[in-house]
Design an enzyme around this catalytic site. Structure first.
Site, mmCIF file in Angstrom:
data_model
loop_
_atom_site.group_PDB
_atom_site.id
_atom_site.type_symbol
_atom_site.label_atom_id
_atom_site.label_comp_id
_atom_site.label_asym_id
_atom_site.label_seq_id
_atom_site.Cartn_x
_atom_site.Cartn_y
_atom_site.Cartn_z
ATOM 1 N N HIS A 172 38.778 39.429 28.465
ATOM 2 C CA HIS A 172 39.864 38.451 28.533
ATOM 3 C C HIS A 172 39.808 37.600 29.805
ATOM 4 O O HIS A 172 40.400 36.541 29.863
ATOM 5 C CB HIS A 172 41.233 39.107 28.309
ATOM 6 C CG HIS A 172 41.807 39.788 29.514
ATOM 7 N ND1 HIS A 172 41.420 41.034 29.896
ATOM 8 C CD2 HIS A 172 42.745 39.395 30.408
ATOM 9 C CE1 HIS A 172 42.085 41.384 30.982
ATOM 10 N NE2 HIS A 172 42.911 40.405 31.325
ATOM 11 N N LYS A 176 40.712 33.149 30.810
ATOM 12 C CA LYS A 176 41.652 32.630 31.813
ATOM 13 C C LYS A 176 41.253 31.215 32.202
ATOM 14 O O LYS A 176 40.084 30.938 32.468
ATOM 15 C CB LYS A 176 41.658 33.522 33.065
ATOM 16 C CG LYS A 176 42.321 34.869 32.825
ATOM 17 C CD LYS A 176 42.314 35.691 34.103
ATOM 18 C CE LYS A 176 42.737 37.120 33.850
ATOM 19 N NZ LYS A 176 44.167 37.350 33.891
ATOM 20 N N ASP A 229 36.415 50.125 34.365
ATOM 21 C CA ASP A 229 37.575 49.377 33.859
ATOM 22 C C ASP A 229 37.536 47.907 34.283
ATOM 23 O O ASP A 229 37.968 47.039 33.540
ATOM 24 C CB ASP A 229 38.856 50.046 34.383
ATOM 25 C CG ASP A 229 40.124 49.412 33.815
ATOM 26 O OD1 ASP A 229 40.241 49.339 32.577
ATOM 27 O OD2 ASP A 229 40.990 48.991 34.606
ATOM 28 N N HIS A 234 35.027 42.546 33.873
ATOM 29 C CA HIS A 234 35.684 41.360 34.429
ATOM 30 C C HIS A 234 35.023 40.835 35.712
ATOM 31 O O HIS A 234 34.739 39.649 35.843
ATOM 32 C CB HIS A 234 37.162 41.647 34.733
ATOM 33 C CG HIS A 234 37.916 42.225 33.575
ATOM 34 N ND1 HIS A 234 37.723 41.830 32.269
ATOM 35 C CD2 HIS A 234 38.890 43.172 33.507
ATOM 36 C CE1 HIS A 234 38.537 42.497 31.471
ATOM 37 N NE2 HIS A 234 39.254 43.325 32.195
HETATM 38 C C1 BG6 Z 1 42.306 45.283 31.906
HETATM 39 C C2 BG6 Z 1 42.211 46.589 32.618
HETATM 40 O O1 BG6 Z 1 41.116 45.001 31.218
HETATM 41 O O2 BG6 Z 1 42.561 44.238 32.839
HETATM 42 C C3 BG6 Z 1 43.477 46.852 33.414
HETATM 43 O O3 BG6 Z 1 42.004 47.634 31.686
HETATM 44 C C4 BG6 Z 1 43.790 45.696 34.311
HETATM 45 O O4 BG6 Z 1 43.344 48.048 34.175
HETATM 46 C C5 BG6 Z 1 43.779 44.377 33.550
HETATM 47 O O5 BG6 Z 1 45.084 45.911 34.867
HETATM 48 C C6 BG6 Z 1 43.923 43.208 34.485
HETATM 49 O O6 BG6 Z 1 44.119 42.040 33.751
HETATM 50 P P1 BG6 Z 1 44.962 40.829 34.319
HETATM 51 O O7 BG6 Z 1 44.817 39.775 33.263
HETATM 52 O O8 BG6 Z 1 46.353 41.322 34.480
HETATM 53 O O9 BG6 Z 1 44.319 40.455 35.605
#
Ligand code: BG6
Length: 477
Positions: A172, A176, A229, A234
């Site tokens: 995801h 962004k 995670d 990410h």
């Molecule tokens: C998720 C993780 O993929 O991304 C979480 O599993 C994390 O641990 C989250 O909190 C963070 O996403 P964002 O969009 O809030 O930065």
């Protein structure tokens, strides 16, 4: 608007569907992007009527969509496009009913918002019962495996039933707005690209700091930790977008080929360049060990590491990555620190500091370029650093509120058939191939994460990671 679609959400009553997917679809409906005859079909194990599913979704919209975006007429209209089918992922129940709902001539998309253990079962039955047609798209969520072997197995299972062009692996972060902006900043400006290399860049810091704990999801998190995670996916994506070569075109495979080259160029990381932490109790909340309900856990809720991209462009420019829970602030940013000018013409250049380009991902999205100017006044040539500061909210005003959130954007891309912002199978595998030895390394030595205070900026040793290189982390604020 996007093409007419039938979108089936497996795990349609689950947490992700309630928090992100369904409220996101409502917002796209509100924005006029979801055409009137498109439909959303929730599928899960429980027996539920269409009406009961609609009530659940109405509650989710109430909870997760801001009040000024909740319009009762639009909500009712949106809900009328929802259906529900009870389905047994591991058996044959419900599949024919689901097939009966599918229409010809519209885009069919299937969102696997379920445990990865069920991906294979669902993929198999989508094909076996003729629910998915030749052009169907499937969307899979992280975690995509927990190491190279499991990721390979997952890719192989999906490949038995679907082509790579049909598989949308979600990260995801790629949805962004500010993350996509990284590509615009780099490749739509002539300003930065000539300097974008080790000759001019001293180092890069990538920070994803969170204030949340893992309370409530400790059982999942404890098997994962910050490395699996956040870093493998990410942070890796952020690193790729910063480090990659310009793709020849903004096209799915062109972009993903370049990202893959970055991942393959990553050096193995010695244990000495890694700091792991676990947050301690504080501020009226329990510590990590309580939240994960495993007093002997050695899983990290914080990690910092120094990474080298071994290629022509980046040799000699370290990338420092850090991410953690229960830190001082929720702040994600990428900071590119440039080198000193080759020669100072000012004998007594007091106040000189490096140029830094800071790209703030969240919150308060924007960009900041730190430049040197003369300190105003008669006191000789004293220098001072000032920000050229651009905040999205400032530039876009109210429009900034209509920027789709990551999930909304990505789901619409699935319907459009655009894979640019999704991870390809080989990319995920390469990321695990780099991650595995790092995790095996600390497992082999049995080192424990260092405790850090809740609300701090992380473990002490993380400071040392940069200090010993004569650098320091930017403040988390
Ligand atoms: C998720 C993780 O993929 O991304 C979480 O599993 C994390 O641990 C989250 O909190 C963070 O996403 P964002 O969009 O809030 O930065």
């Amino acid at each position: 608007p996007v093409e007419v679609f039938d979108l089936v959400i497996f795990g349609g009553t689950g947490d992700l569907a309630r928090r992100k997917i369904l409220p996101g679809l409502y917002r796209r409906f509100l924005a006029g992007q979801m055409t009137a005859d498109s439909r959303i079909i929730g599928a899960a194990r429980g027996e539920l009527t269409d009406d009961a599913f609609r009530t659940m979704v109405a509650e989710a919209i109430d909870e997760f969509v801001p009040k000024d975006r909740r319009d009762s007429v639009m909500i009712a209209d949106f809900l009328s496009r929802l259906h529900y089918v009870a389905i047994d992922a591991k058996g044959e129940g419900g599949w024919d009913a689901l097939k009966g709902l599918m229409r010809d001539g519209v885009v069919r998309a299937f969102y696997f918002s379920v445990a990865p253990a069920l991906f294979g079962d669902i993929a198999l039955r989508l094909k076996k019962h003729g629910v998915a047609d030749e052009a169907a798209r499937i969307v899979v969520e992280k975690p995509f495996g927990r190491d190279l072997a499991t990721a390979k197995a997952l890719n192989a299972t999906l490949a038995q039933h679907f082509l790579e062009t049909q598989i949308y692996r979600i990260d995801h972060y790629l949805g962004k707005e500010t993350v996509q902006n990284l590509m615009a900043v780099r490749f739509a400006n002539i300003l930065f690209e000539p300097l974008w290399k080790s000759e001019y860049v001293d180092h890069v810091q990538i920070t994803v700091a969170e204030t949340v704990s893992v309370d409530g999801r400790g059982a999942y998190y404890d098997k994962s930790g910050a490395m699996r995670d956040m870093v493998q996916n990410h942070m890796m994506q952020l690193l790729c977008l910063i480090a990659m070569e310009p793709p020849y075109h903004f096209d799915p495979d062109a972009v993903r080929d370049e990202k893959l080259k970055v991942i393959r160029a990553l050096d193995p990381v010695p244990q000495n360049d890694i700091v792991r932490g676990q947050y301690l109790a504080g501020g009226g909340q329990g510590g990590y060990l309580e939240h994960c309900e495993n007093p002997a856990s050695s899983t990290e809720s914080y990690i910092a590491l120094k990474v080298h991209v071994s290629n022509w462009r980046w040799k000699g420019t370290p990338f420092y990555l850090r991410t953690g829970k229960r830190l001082r602030a929720r702040a994600s940013e990428i900071a590119i620190t440039f080198r000193e000018p080759p020669h100072s013409i000012f004998d007594d250049a007091k106040g000189w500091r490096e140029n830094v380009l800071v790209i703030r991902l969240q919150p308060d999205e924007g960009m900041n370029l730190m430049v040197m100017i003369k300190e105003p006044g008669p006191g000789g040539m004293r220098l001072m650093q000032v920000p050229l500061d651009m905040s999205f909210a400032g530039v876009l005003g109210e429009e900034a509120e209509d920027i789709p959130d990551a999930y909304e954007r990505l789901i619409m891309d699935v319907i459009r058939g655009n894979q640019t912002l999704f991870m390809r199978g080989d990319e995920v595998e390469a990321a695990w191939a780099w991650t595995d030895p790092i995790i095996e390394g600390w497992n082999a030595t049995g080192t424990k994460p260092q405790g850090y205070d809740a609300g701090s900026s992380g473990p002490e040793d993380a400071l040392m990671l940069m200090h010993r290189d004569g650098r320091r982390w930017r403040e988390i604020r």
